[in-house]
Scaffold this motif. Structure first.
Motif: not given
Length: 263
Positions: A218-226, A147-154
């Motif tokens: 967690n849902n503010a930026y789209g689906s985590i599962n996707d 998930g780093l490409a998700l969590t870091l820019p957030r």
């Protein structure tokens, strides 16, 4: 203090309503070898489902937080095997990220590769003055995982995340705080104590509110599962490339990889 869910690779201590989870592979700088991942896969869901636990703290043994993936156990690089390994890791990593309970990272040393990812899966990071972060993935010809490409820019914004993920530069403790990766820097000797104090404050807070707040964020930026499904596909492609084979070979030989001639 009580201990349970304990293996030699992952130690769990209960301090009242706070659980301290310690990666315990100091000889490999707490790399995510199969035993560590299995320990996390067992412990994290149990702790998240335990009504007596209201906050978690994750740290490493000795002078490293987590050195990332264990390259010695990645010999099968076929896409099905890579994706299966990734999806198994998502069992515990998504519970840290999406679980209702606050999770504090006590970053006691190097947080590299998937270790960097693990720290960012947590809600708040407290770092020792000896700690540092490094993406590590570019040096291997891999892509960020857990998930780093998700969590870091957030956490720090897209431009800064690209700088860190593409240049593979080292982020020391002071910079980590200044750009938003971590909450504060403390001495190495006081790290766990300070992280546990913060966790105790969170444990005394409104659990329902915290859980709903994490859900909204967690849902503010789209689906985590996707996102994780796409990440698993991308890592499977990268692991099957000549560049990754060269990166691993160079790592073991302690030389600079030659990616230009291995694409």
């Amino acid at each position: 203090m009580t201990k349970d869910h304990e293996t030699d690779a992952v130690i769990v201590e209960h301090h009242g309503d706070v659980a301290l989870v310690r990666l315990n592979r100091p000889r490999t700088r707490n790399a995510l070898d199969p035993d560590v991942k299995s320990g996390l896969e067992t412990a994290i869901p149990v702790l998240m489902d335990d009504s007596a636990v209201r906050c978690l703290v994750i740290t490493g043994t000795d002078d490293a937080f987590c050195a990332g993936g264990d390259l010695n156990n990645m010999n099968d690089r076929g896409a099905p095997s890579v994706r299966a390994r990734m999806h198994r890791s998502y069992i515990w990593s998504q519970r840290i990220l999406s679980g209702e309970k606050p999770v504090v990272a006590a970053v006691n040393g190097a947080a590299a590769g998937a270790g960097f990812s693990l720290a960012l899966l947590c809600d708040i990071a407290v770092v020792a003055d000896t700690a540092y972060f490094r993406a590590a993935f570019p040096g291997l010809g891999a892509v960020p995982d857990l998930g780093l490409a998700l969590t870091l820019p957030r956490s720090i914004g897209s431009a800064r995340a690209k700088d860190i993920l593409l240049t593979n530069r080292r982020i020391d403790a002071a910079e980590a705080v200044s750009i938003g990766i971590a909450k504060r820097v403390v001495t190495a000797a006081s790290l766990v104590e300070e992280a546990m104090k913060l966790a105790a404050e969170l444990a005394a807070g409104p659990a329902t509110s915290f859980g709903l707040t994490k859900m909204l964020l967690n849902n503010a930026y789209g689906s985590i599962n996707d996102f994780f499904a796409t990440e698993a596909m991308a890592q499977a492609v990268a692991f099957g490339s000549r560049e990754f084979a060269e990166g691993v070979s160079a790592f073991h030989a302690k030389r600079k990889p030659d990616f230009k001639n291995n694409r």
